[in-house]
Design a protein around this motif. Sequence first.
Motif, mmCIF file in Angstrom:
data_model
loop_
_atom_site.group_PDB
_atom_site.id
_atom_site.type_symbol
_atom_site.label_atom_id
_atom_site.label_comp_id
_atom_site.label_asym_id
_atom_site.label_seq_id
_atom_site.Cartn_x
_atom_site.Cartn_y
_atom_site.Cartn_z
ATOM 1 N N LEU A 1 84.551 -0.451 -23.121
ATOM 2 C CA LEU A 1 85.545 0.621 -23.042
ATOM 3 C C LEU A 1 86.721 0.187 -22.177
ATOM 4 N N ILE A 2 87.920 0.606 -22.578
ATOM 5 C CA ILE A 2 89.117 0.359 -21.783
ATOM 6 C C ILE A 2 89.929 1.650 -21.699
ATOM 7 N N ALA A 3 90.828 1.703 -20.723
ATOM 8 C CA ALA A 3 91.693 2.874 -20.546
ATOM 9 C C ALA A 3 93.080 2.575 -21.103
ATOM 10 N N CYS A 4 93.659 3.582 -21.784
ATOM 11 C CA CYS A 4 94.986 3.418 -22.391
ATOM 12 C C CYS A 4 95.782 4.709 -22.303
ATOM 13 N N ALA A 5 97.083 4.545 -22.417
ATOM 14 C CA ALA A 5 97.996 5.692 -22.504
ATOM 15 C C ALA A 5 99.209 5.245 -23.312
ATOM 16 N N SER A 6 99.957 6.196 -23.817
ATOM 17 C CA SER A 6 101.130 5.859 -24.628
ATOM 18 C C SER A 6 102.294 5.415 -23.734
ATOM 19 N N PRO A 7 103.240 4.641 -24.271
ATOM 20 C CA PRO A 7 104.429 4.265 -23.494
ATOM 21 C C PRO A 7 105.195 5.475 -22.975
ATOM 22 N N SER A 8 105.241 6.552 -23.778
ATOM 23 C CA SER A 8 105.985 7.738 -23.344
ATOM 24 C C SER A 8 105.302 8.403 -22.148
ATOM 25 N N TYR A 9 103.958 8.439 -22.149
ATOM 26 C CA TYR A 9 103.245 9.021 -21.010
ATOM 27 C C TYR A 9 103.485 8.185 -19.754
ATOM 28 N N ILE A 10 103.411 6.870 -19.868
ATOM 29 C CA ILE A 10 103.614 5.985 -18.720
ATOM 30 C C ILE A 10 105.046 6.110 -18.195
ATOM 31 N N ALA A 11 106.002 6.286 -19.112
ATOM 32 C CA ALA A 11 107.399 6.432 -18.694
ATOM 33 C C ALA A 11 107.577 7.701 -17.862
ATOM 34 N N ARG A 12 106.856 8.766 -18.189
ATOM 35 C CA ARG A 12 106.993 10.030 -17.471
ATOM 36 C C ARG A 12 106.197 10.065 -16.170
ATOM 37 N N HIS A 13 104.998 9.460 -16.192
ATOM 38 C CA HIS A 13 104.086 9.628 -15.057
ATOM 39 C C HIS A 13 103.813 8.343 -14.279
ATOM 40 N N GLY A 14 104.301 7.213 -14.754
ATOM 41 C CA GLY A 14 104.073 5.956 -14.057
ATOM 42 C C GLY A 14 102.738 5.322 -14.426
#
Length: 310
Positions: free
Chosen positions: A163-176
């Motif tokens: 298992l790995i952790a992921c998030a979208s580029p838009s989420y990372i742009a908003r929350h770091g």
Amino acid sequence: MDKLTGMTVFVKAAEMGSFAAVAEALAMSPQMVAKHIAALESRLGTVLINRTTRRQNLTDIGRSYYERCRIVLAEMEEADAIVTSMKASPSGIIRVNAPVTFGSYSLSPFITRYLGAYPDVQVELTLSDRIVDPIEEDFEVIIRIGELADSTMVAWALAPYRLIACASPSYIARHGMPETASDLQQHACLVYGHWSASMPCRWIFYKAGRKEEVRPEGRFRSNDWKALMQAALEGYGVTLGPADILNKEIEKGNLLRVLPEYEGPSRPMHVLVPTAKKQTVKIQCFIAALRTAFSGENDEERSMAVTRGH
């Protein structure tokens, strides 16, 4: 004369007690039966069968030789059966049970490739995250993720379910981008399963051999990981899911790996077959292909696995 044929004739003569009966059973003349026995005795330099006009019986040496010949002939038949089995083309219905997420995303593409390679095979795939009873529910192949309990089933290890952790580029742009595992406590996490205060969800990460545990918080929980991945793709939060699936979205640019310097949770995965069910050619071939496909190889090698499975 052929040694194995002579041994076959001798064993039949010992068991049937009559050259005439042996001749009828092996579709040869009584004279030919006698010739085979005589050639065998001549080669061995001893008498195996005492014969009179009315009866025949084995000598002491003949009895010992008979027991060994039976073993040799049985092993020869078994060897022939193995070759026949390996040459046989698998056919029939294979009833498979697998976990929902693994079955939907990873196993299903393997099965379609397998069916393309073996046109006489049918697969009935049932997906569920509960422990099934293979005998009562008539499953021939079961895939399980997690530690195995004591079982009467035969098990083969597959590559661990990572298992790995992921998030979208838009989420990372908003929350770091989280820098440490503990930073996830401040992020919107997409939590798989139903959890309570008495049984909180735990995400386990490892870095430099050190274990770090996170209790993720989030407003969106689901017992279907597909729903959580869709939420992650839409920028809602951080998901923890199968590396096999998420890496494809990372390659497309739809998701970013969170905490790439950490090793995520890993669970053992096995394919099992009930010992009460006979491992026919169709099962043996399917298991071999599964073990090759899910041995941790890359996608190109995996796509070739079905052709190496038999």
